[in-house]
Design a protein around this motif. Structure first.
Motif, PDB file in Angstrom:
ATOM      1  N   GLU A 257     -17.318   7.601  42.027  1.00 29.15           N
ATOM      2  CA  GLU A 257     -18.215   6.949  41.060  1.00 29.15           C
ATOM      3  C   GLU A 257     -18.243   5.434  41.267  1.00 29.15           C
ATOM      4  O   GLU A 257     -17.253   4.840  41.723  1.00 29.15           O
ATOM      5  CB  GLU A 257     -17.789   7.283  39.629  1.00 29.15           C
ATOM      6  CG  GLU A 257     -16.508   6.595  39.192  1.00 29.15           C
ATOM      7  CD  GLU A 257     -16.165   6.877  37.728  1.00 29.15           C
ATOM      8  OE1 GLU A 257     -15.794   8.029  37.448  1.00 29.15           O
ATOM      9  OE2 GLU A 257     -16.260   5.956  36.919  1.00 29.15           O
ATOM     10  N   ASN A 258     -19.374   4.826  40.931  1.00 27.78           N
ATOM     11  CA  ASN A 258     -19.519   3.381  41.169  1.00 27.78           C
ATOM     12  C   ASN A 258     -18.688   2.583  40.158  1.00 27.78           C
ATOM     13  O   ASN A 258     -18.215   3.123  39.166  1.00 27.78           O
ATOM     14  CB  ASN A 258     -20.995   2.959  41.165  1.00 27.78           C
ATOM     15  CG  ASN A 258     -21.655   3.151  39.816  1.00 27.78           C
ATOM     16  OD1 ASN A 258     -21.091   3.756  38.908  1.00 27.78           O
ATOM     17  ND2 ASN A 258     -22.850   2.640  39.685  1.00 27.78           N
ATOM     18  N   LYS A 259     -18.534   1.276  40.460  1.00 31.04           N
ATOM     19  CA  LYS A 259     -17.646   0.426  39.658  1.00 31.04           C
ATOM     20  C   LYS A 259     -18.061   0.377  38.192  1.00 31.04           C
ATOM     21  O   LYS A 259     -17.222   0.373  37.301  1.00 31.04           O
ATOM     22  CB  LYS A 259     -17.631  -0.997  40.234  1.00 31.04           C
ATOM     23  CG  LYS A 259     -16.702  -1.121  41.424  1.00 31.04           C
ATOM     24  CD  LYS A 259     -16.346  -2.569  41.708  1.00 31.04           C
ATOM     25  CE  LYS A 259     -15.561  -2.663  43.002  1.00 31.04           C
ATOM     26  NZ  LYS A 259     -16.332  -3.189  44.120  1.00 31.04           N
ATOM     27  N   SER A 260     -19.377   0.330  37.941  1.00 27.76           N
ATOM     28  CA  SER A 260     -19.831   0.231  36.544  1.00 27.76           C
ATOM     29  C   SER A 260     -19.879   1.598  35.854  1.00 27.76           C
ATOM     30  O   SER A 260     -20.337   1.708  34.713  1.00 27.76           O
ATOM     31  CB  SER A 260     -21.194  -0.452  36.508  1.00 27.76           C
ATOM     32  OG  SER A 260     -22.050   0.108  37.482  1.00 27.76           O
ATOM     33  N   SER A 261     -19.385   2.634  36.566  1.00 25.62           N
ATOM     34  CA  SER A 261     -19.355   4.003  36.012  1.00 25.62           C
ATOM     35  C   SER A 261     -20.712   4.453  35.479  1.00 25.62           C
ATOM     36  O   SER A 261     -20.817   5.026  34.396  1.00 25.62           O
ATOM     37  CB  SER A 261     -18.316   4.124  34.892  1.00 25.62           C
ATOM     38  OG  SER A 261     -17.044   3.921  35.415  1.00 25.62           O
ATOM     39  N   THR A 262     -21.750   4.173  36.242  1.00 24.25           N
ATOM     40  CA  THR A 262     -23.084   4.635  35.836  1.00 24.25           C
ATOM     41  C   THR A 262     -23.584   5.736  36.766  1.00 24.25           C
ATOM     42  O   THR A 262     -24.584   6.380  36.486  1.00 24.25           O
ATOM     43  CB  THR A 262     -24.111   3.479  35.869  1.00 24.25           C
ATOM     44  OG1 THR A 262     -24.011   2.832  37.142  1.00 24.25           O
ATOM     45  CG2 THR A 262     -23.867   2.464  34.768  1.00 24.25           C
ATOM     46  N   LYS A 263     -22.867   5.910  37.892  1.00 23.81           N
ATOM     47  CA  LYS A 263     -23.306   6.939  38.846  1.00 23.81           C
ATOM     48  C   LYS A 263     -22.130   7.818  39.249  1.00 23.81           C
ATOM     49  O   LYS A 263     -21.040   7.316  39.533  1.00 23.81           O
ATOM     50  CB  LYS A 263     -23.916   6.272  40.080  1.00 23.81           C
ATOM     51  CG  LYS A 263     -25.184   5.501  39.739  1.00 23.81           C
ATOM     52  CD  LYS A 263     -26.197   5.584  40.857  1.00 23.81           C
ATOM     53  CE  LYS A 263     -27.562   5.163  40.374  1.00 23.81           C
ATOM     54  NZ  LYS A 263     -27.688   3.714  40.242  1.00 23.81           N
ATOM     55  N   TYR A 264     -22.391   9.130  39.282  1.00 22.94           N
ATOM     56  CA  TYR A 264     -21.321  10.098  39.551  1.00 22.94           C
ATOM     57  C   TYR A 264     -21.694  11.042  40.686  1.00 22.94           C
ATOM     58  O   TYR A 264     -22.875  11.311  40.925  1.00 22.94           O
ATOM     59  CB  TYR A 264     -21.029  10.903  38.277  1.00 22.94           C
ATOM     60  CG  TYR A 264     -20.471  10.034  37.170  1.00 22.94           C
ATOM     61  CD1 TYR A 264     -19.109   9.783  37.074  1.00 22.94           C
ATOM     62  CD2 TYR A 264     -21.334   9.433  36.249  1.00 22.94           C
ATOM     63  CE1 TYR A 264     -18.595   8.968  36.071  1.00 22.94           C
ATOM     64  CE2 TYR A 264     -20.835   8.612  35.247  1.00 22.94           C
ATOM     65  CZ  TYR A 264     -19.463   8.379  35.167  1.00 22.94           C
ATOM     66  OH  TYR A 264     -18.969   7.561  34.191  1.00 22.94           O
ATOM     67  N   HIS A 265     -20.643  11.524  41.323  1.00 21.43           N
ATOM     68  CA  HIS A 265     -20.770  12.429  42.466  1.00 21.43           C
ATOM     69  C   HIS A 265     -21.698  13.619  42.175  1.00 21.43           C
ATOM     70  O   HIS A 265     -21.521  14.306  41.174  1.00 21.43           O
ATOM     71  CB  HIS A 265     -19.360  12.940  42.814  1.00 21.43           C
ATOM     72  CG  HIS A 265     -19.308  13.772  44.054  1.00 21.43           C
ATOM     73  ND1 HIS A 265     -19.938  13.418  45.239  1.00 21.43           N
ATOM     74  CD2 HIS A 265     -18.693  14.959  44.307  1.00 21.43           C
ATOM     75  CE1 HIS A 265     -19.710  14.349  46.147  1.00 21.43           C
ATOM     76  NE2 HIS A 265     -18.962  15.284  45.612  1.00 21.43           N
ATOM     77  N   LYS A 266     -22.679  13.788  43.056  1.00 21.70           N
ATOM     78  CA  LYS A 266     -23.614  14.905  43.022  1.00 21.70           C
ATOM     79  C   LYS A 266     -24.511  14.943  41.769  1.00 21.70           C
ATOM     80  O   LYS A 266     -25.054  15.990  41.416  1.00 21.70           O
ATOM     81  CB  LYS A 266     -22.877  16.240  43.183  1.00 21.70           C
ATOM     82  CG  LYS A 266     -22.225  16.386  44.554  1.00 21.70           C
ATOM     83  CD  LYS A 266     -21.975  17.820  44.936  1.00 21.70           C
ATOM     84  CE  LYS A 266     -20.744  18.390  44.304  1.00 21.70           C
ATOM     85  NZ  LYS A 266     -20.462  19.758  44.748  1.00 21.70           N
ATOM     86  N   GLU A 267     -24.623  13.796  41.085  1.00 21.29           N
ATOM     87  CA  GLU A 267     -25.548  13.729  39.950  1.00 21.29           C
ATOM     88  C   GLU A 267     -26.907  13.222  40.470  1.00 21.29           C
ATOM     89  O   GLU A 267     -26.963  12.446  41.431  1.00 21.29           O
ATOM     90  CB  GLU A 267     -25.033  12.752  38.894  1.00 21.29           C
ATOM     91  CG  GLU A 267     -23.781  13.223  38.166  1.00 21.29           C
ATOM     92  CD  GLU A 267     -24.074  14.294  37.126  1.00 21.29           C
ATOM     93  OE1 GLU A 267     -25.143  14.233  36.509  1.00 21.29           O
ATOM     94  OE2 GLU A 267     -23.218  15.184  36.951  1.00 21.29           O
ATOM     95  N   PHE A 268     -27.977  13.637  39.790  1.00 20.61           N
ATOM     96  CA  PHE A 268     -29.326  13.225  40.195  1.00 20.61           C
ATOM     97  C   PHE A 268     -29.799  12.049  39.341  1.00 20.61           C
ATOM     98  O   PHE A 268     -29.501  11.999  38.147  1.00 20.61           O
ATOM     99  CB  PHE A 268     -30.292  14.408  40.059  1.00 20.61           C
ATOM    100  CG  PHE A 268     -29.897  15.552  40.949  1.00 20.61           C
ATOM    101  CD1 PHE A 268     -30.309  15.572  42.283  1.00 20.61           C
ATOM    102  CD2 PHE A 268     -29.091  16.588  40.482  1.00 20.61           C
ATOM    103  CE1 PHE A 268     -29.925  16.612  43.119  1.00 20.61           C
ATOM    104  CE2 PHE A 268     -28.701  17.624  41.320  1.00 20.61           C
ATOM    105  CZ  PHE A 268     -29.121  17.638  42.639  1.00 20.61           C
ATOM    106  N   TYR A 269     -30.512  11.135  39.973  1.00 18.87           N
ATOM    107  CA  TYR A 269     -30.963   9.924  39.258  1.00 18.87           C
ATOM    108  C   TYR A 269     -32.422   9.607  39.547  1.00 18.87           C
ATOM    109  O   TYR A 269     -32.936   9.947  40.617  1.00 18.87           O
ATOM    110  CB  TYR A 269     -30.085   8.728  39.643  1.00 18.87           C
ATOM    111  CG  TYR A 269     -28.656   8.919  39.211  1.00 18.87           C
ATOM    112  CD1 TYR A 269     -28.261   8.654  37.905  1.00 18.87           C
ATOM    113  CD2 TYR A 269     -27.705   9.432  40.097  1.00 18.87           C
ATOM    114  CE1 TYR A 269     -26.959   8.870  37.493  1.00 18.87           C
ATOM    115  CE2 TYR A 269     -26.396   9.657  39.696  1.00 18.87           C
ATOM    116  CZ  TYR A 269     -26.032   9.374  38.396  1.00 18.87           C
ATOM    117  OH  TYR A 269     -24.752   9.610  37.986  1.00 18.87           O
TER     118      TYR A 269
END
Ligand SMILES: [Zn+2]
Ligand SMILES: [Zn+2]
Length: 287
Positions: A257-269
């Motif tokens: 997950e990215n530093k700002s915890s806004t993106k997670y493994h295998k999640e769609f955006y």
């Protein structure tokens, strides 16, 4: 040209399935793409990444730099995207992209190229780096001079006469002024080079237009660094270049997950608001 709250209003009225959109000032409307069937291809890509643990799985000889191990390191994961298209014969073509660079590389076998002129980038980069290097050397020698003047001044304050003190103070002030000026010069130079790099993004759309990102980015708050490097603009630019018609787009995050915890493994955006939306309206125009 609508104002930003009117544009936000148009965006909220979009169908829920929209994954990629932006306001087009020419048509005065929001253009968008939905997921279409691209989720299926994104899941296939995720499976391939998990299975191969590298991104150059189309290349016969894998390069260690393309291993996905880096996505679990300090820097964290990254966005990947899949664009489902049809060619002139009606056959499905699926394009793949990673956002920005993958482990310092802009290009990899099996993935679309960046949306900017990579040859032009390699042509101008050494010249700019050389100038910055020279300016850094200049700053360093100014700093040494200023430090020497400071020592001399301190010495004069302890042991020298009034005239020597006055003289050393003047010299020290001048040396620090020159140091500040040399730093300011380097900053100004770096800033002035930014549009030169941005102009390498000659973005295409589906009306057959080709324009610099400097003319396309419609917000006047300045173009954020990395605009044009996300998966959506890379994929759309590549599709327009190849004469393909996009049908659906899916973007997902892969890795730690990215530093700002806004993106997670295998999640769609969805395509991002700051860097992408102000160019996507133009890029999707003509579809
Ligand atoms: Zn983006
Ligand atoms: Zn348009």
């Amino acid at each position: 040209m609508k104002n930003s709250s009117d544009i936000d209003h148009l965006i909220t009225a979009l169908p829920k399935e929209a994954t990629c959109y932006g306001y087009c000032p020419v048509c005065d409307e929001v253009h968008y793409l939905t997921e279409g069937n691209s989720r299926k291809y994104a899941l296939e890509l995720i499976a391939e990444l998990e299975q191969n643990k590298r991104i150059d799985f189309h290349a016969p000889d894998p390069e260690p730099i393309f291993s996905t191990d880096c996505l679990w390191g300090k820097r964290g994961g990254q966005m990947f995207g899949v664009l489902e298209c049809v060619d002139a014969d009606g056959d499905t073509v699926v394009l793949r992209a990673f956002s920005g660079q993958f482990n310092t590389r802009w290009q990899a076998e099996g993935w679309v190229s960046p949306a900017f002129d990579l040859d032009g980038y390699h042509r101008i980069l050494p010249k700019i780096e050389l100038s910055v290097h020279q300016m850094t050397d200049d700053i360093e020698s100014c700093k040494q001079k200023a430090d020497q003047c400071k020592l001399k001044f301190e010495e004069a304050m302890r042991f020298g006469g009034r005239a020597a003190q006055k003289d050393c103070r003047r010299q020290m002030r001048e040396a620090f002024k020159t140091l500040e000026l040399s730093k300011k010069n380097r900053r100004a130079y770096s800033q002035s080079m930014l549009p030169v790099f941005q102009d390498l993004y000659q973005l295409r759309n589906f009306k057959g237009d080709r324009h610099s990102i400097l003319n396309v980015f419609y917000e006047d708050r300045g173009i954020p660094t990395g605009s044009g490097d996300c998966c959506a603009p890379k994929l759309l630019h590549a599709a327009a270049q190849k004469g393909l018609t996009p049908l659906g787009l899916t973007e997902f995050f892969f890795g730690k997950e990215n530093k700002s915890s806004t993106k997670y493994h295998k999640e769609f955006y969805l395509s991002c608001k700051n860097k992408c939306q102000p160019i996507l309206g133009y890029m999707l125009c003509g579809l």
